[in-house]
Design a protein around this motif. Structure first.
Motif, PDB file in Angstrom:
ATOM      1  N   UNK A  65      34.470  58.753  61.852  1.00 44.76           N
ATOM      2  CA  UNK A  65      34.437  59.068  60.431  1.00 44.76           C
ATOM      3  C   UNK A  65      35.178  58.004  59.620  1.00 44.76           C
ATOM      4  N   UNK A  66      35.381  56.841  60.230  1.00 45.79           N
ATOM      5  CA  UNK A  66      36.074  55.729  59.572  1.00 45.79           C
ATOM      6  C   UNK A  66      35.068  54.876  58.801  1.00 45.79           C
ATOM      7  N   UNK A  67      35.577  53.946  58.003  1.00 47.51           N
ATOM      8  CA  UNK A  67      34.715  53.024  57.271  1.00 47.51           C
ATOM      9  C   UNK A  67      34.489  51.736  58.059  1.00 47.51           C
ATOM     10  N   UNK A  68      35.097  51.619  59.250  1.00 48.37           N
ATOM     11  CA  UNK A  68      34.957  50.428  60.100  1.00 48.37           C
ATOM     12  C   UNK A  68      34.371  50.814  61.450  1.00 48.37           C
ATOM     13  N   UNK A  69      33.787  49.829  62.119  1.00 51.77           N
ATOM     14  CA  UNK A  69      33.281  50.020  63.471  1.00 51.77           C
ATOM     15  C   UNK A  69      34.436  49.869  64.454  1.00 51.77           C
ATOM     16  N   UNK A  70      34.504  50.757  65.459  1.00 55.49           N
ATOM     17  CA  UNK A  70      35.553  50.695  66.466  1.00 55.49           C
ATOM     18  C   UNK A  70      34.941  50.740  67.858  1.00 55.49           C
ATOM     19  N   UNK A  71      35.593  50.035  68.791  1.00 60.75           N
ATOM     20  CA  UNK A  71      35.239  50.110  70.203  1.00 60.75           C
ATOM     21  C   UNK A  71      36.394  50.826  70.885  1.00 60.75           C
ATOM     22  N   UNK A  72      36.103  51.939  71.551  1.00 65.77           N
ATOM     23  CA  UNK A  72      37.149  52.751  72.161  1.00 65.77           C
ATOM     24  C   UNK A  72      36.617  53.472  73.381  1.00 65.77           C
ATOM     25  N   UNK A  73      37.538  54.094  74.088  1.00 67.68           N
ATOM     26  CA  UNK A  73      37.190  54.922  75.250  1.00 67.68           C
ATOM     27  C   UNK A  73      38.085  56.148  75.241  1.00 67.68           C
ATOM     28  N   UNK A  74      37.708  57.135  76.025  1.00 68.18           N
ATOM     29  CA  UNK A  74      38.478  58.368  76.132  1.00 68.18           C
ATOM     30  C   UNK A  74      39.373  58.263  77.359  1.00 68.18           C
ATOM     31  N   UNK A  75      40.605  58.760  77.247  1.00 70.48           N
ATOM     32  CA  UNK A  75      41.570  58.744  78.343  1.00 70.48           C
ATOM     33  C   UNK A  75      41.694  60.163  78.884  1.00 70.48           C
ATOM     34  N   UNK A  76      41.646  60.280  80.218  1.00 67.97           N
ATOM     35  CA  UNK A  76      41.695  61.576  80.890  1.00 67.97           C
ATOM     36  C   UNK A  76      42.993  61.728  81.670  1.00 67.97           C
ATOM     37  N   UNK A  77      43.421  62.958  81.858  1.00 69.95           N
ATOM     38  CA  UNK A  77      44.644  63.273  82.575  1.00 69.95           C
ATOM     39  C   UNK A  77      44.614  62.735  84.002  1.00 69.95           C
ATOM     40  N   UNK A  78      43.468  62.825  84.677  1.00 67.51           N
ATOM     41  CA  UNK A  78      43.394  62.389  86.069  1.00 67.51           C
ATOM     42  C   UNK A  78      43.072  60.908  86.222  1.00 67.51           C
ATOM     43  N   UNK A  79      42.995  60.158  85.115  1.00 64.28           N
ATOM     44  CA  UNK A  79      42.734  58.721  85.188  1.00 64.28           C
ATOM     45  C   UNK A  79      41.272  58.357  85.333  1.00 64.28           C
ATOM     46  N   UNK A  80      40.368  59.290  85.082  1.00 64.49           N
ATOM     47  CA  UNK A  80      38.941  58.992  85.152  1.00 64.49           C
ATOM     48  C   UNK A  80      38.640  57.747  84.336  1.00 64.49           C
ATOM     49  N   UNK A  81      37.913  56.797  84.930  1.00 62.93           N
ATOM     50  CA  UNK A  81      37.606  55.535  84.265  1.00 62.93           C
ATOM     51  C   UNK A  81      36.246  55.645  83.583  1.00 62.93           C
ATOM     52  N   UNK A  82      36.238  55.480  82.279  1.00 64.64           N
ATOM     53  CA  UNK A  82      34.984  55.485  81.525  1.00 64.64           C
ATOM     54  C   UNK A  82      34.883  54.174  80.757  1.00 64.64           C
ATOM     55  N   UNK A 106      43.055  63.363  77.027  1.00 65.21           N
ATOM     56  CA  UNK A 106      44.322  63.077  76.364  1.00 65.21           C
ATOM     57  C   UNK A 106      44.137  62.467  74.980  1.00 65.21           C
ATOM     58  N   UNK A 107      43.012  61.796  74.757  1.00 68.86           N
ATOM     59  CA  UNK A 107      42.763  61.171  73.463  1.00 68.86           C
ATOM     60  C   UNK A 107      41.866  59.963  73.600  1.00 68.86           C
ATOM     61  N   UNK A 108      41.741  59.213  72.522  1.00 68.07           N
ATOM     62  CA  UNK A 108      40.921  58.011  72.498  1.00 68.07           C
ATOM     63  C   UNK A 108      41.826  56.806  72.262  1.00 68.07           C
ATOM     64  N   UNK A 109      41.527  55.703  72.970  1.00 66.43           N
ATOM     65  CA  UNK A 109      42.274  54.465  72.792  1.00 66.43           C
ATOM     66  C   UNK A 109      41.308  53.337  72.479  1.00 66.43           C
TER      67      UNK A 109
END
Length: 117
Positions: A65-82, A106-109
């Motif tokens: 919902x930002x006005x800029x493009x972002x590249x990110x991934x989701x972080x999981x408690x067990x360290x799942x790599x996405x 846990x969130x997005x980074x």
């Protein structure tokens, strides 16, 4: 017969509680320090507040919902790599959900560049 079923149910419930508690305790150190990539020793930058996550057991929906493009991934408690995903303003992208085994989102980074970090 009812007595056997009841005692079996209670034993299974207690075993499930013990397993879930042990898994959460062993995963806690991973959550405190998210994995850094081999090429970068910096801690990941949290995605801005305008990136919203909706978490379910099967999918995690990320809306930009930002006005800029972002590249990110989701972080999981067990360290799942996405992989990292790029979201243009107004985009809705999908990541795996938390699952049924006690994992949590846990969130997005933000990612450092194109593709995986």
């Amino acid at each position: 017969m009812v007595r056997i079923m009841r005692s079996t149910f209670i034993a299974l419930a207690m075993a499930l509680c013990a397993t879930t508690t042990g898994a959460a305790a062993s995963a806690a150190p991973q959550a405190a320090s998210p994995r850094a990539s081999a090429s970068s020793t910096q801690s990941p930058t949290t995605a801005p507040d305008c990136v919203h996550l909706t978490v379910d057991w099967r999918y995690t929906f990320a809306s930009n919902d930002c006005s800029s493009t972002y590249t990110f991934r989701v972080v999981y408690l067990d360290g799942t790599d996405v992989p990292c995903r790029t979201a243009a303003p107004g985009a809705l992208i999908t990541f795996p959900g938390r699952g049924t085994q006690g994992n949590e989102v846990l969130g997005a980074v933000l990612c450092d560049g194109e593709g995986d970090t």
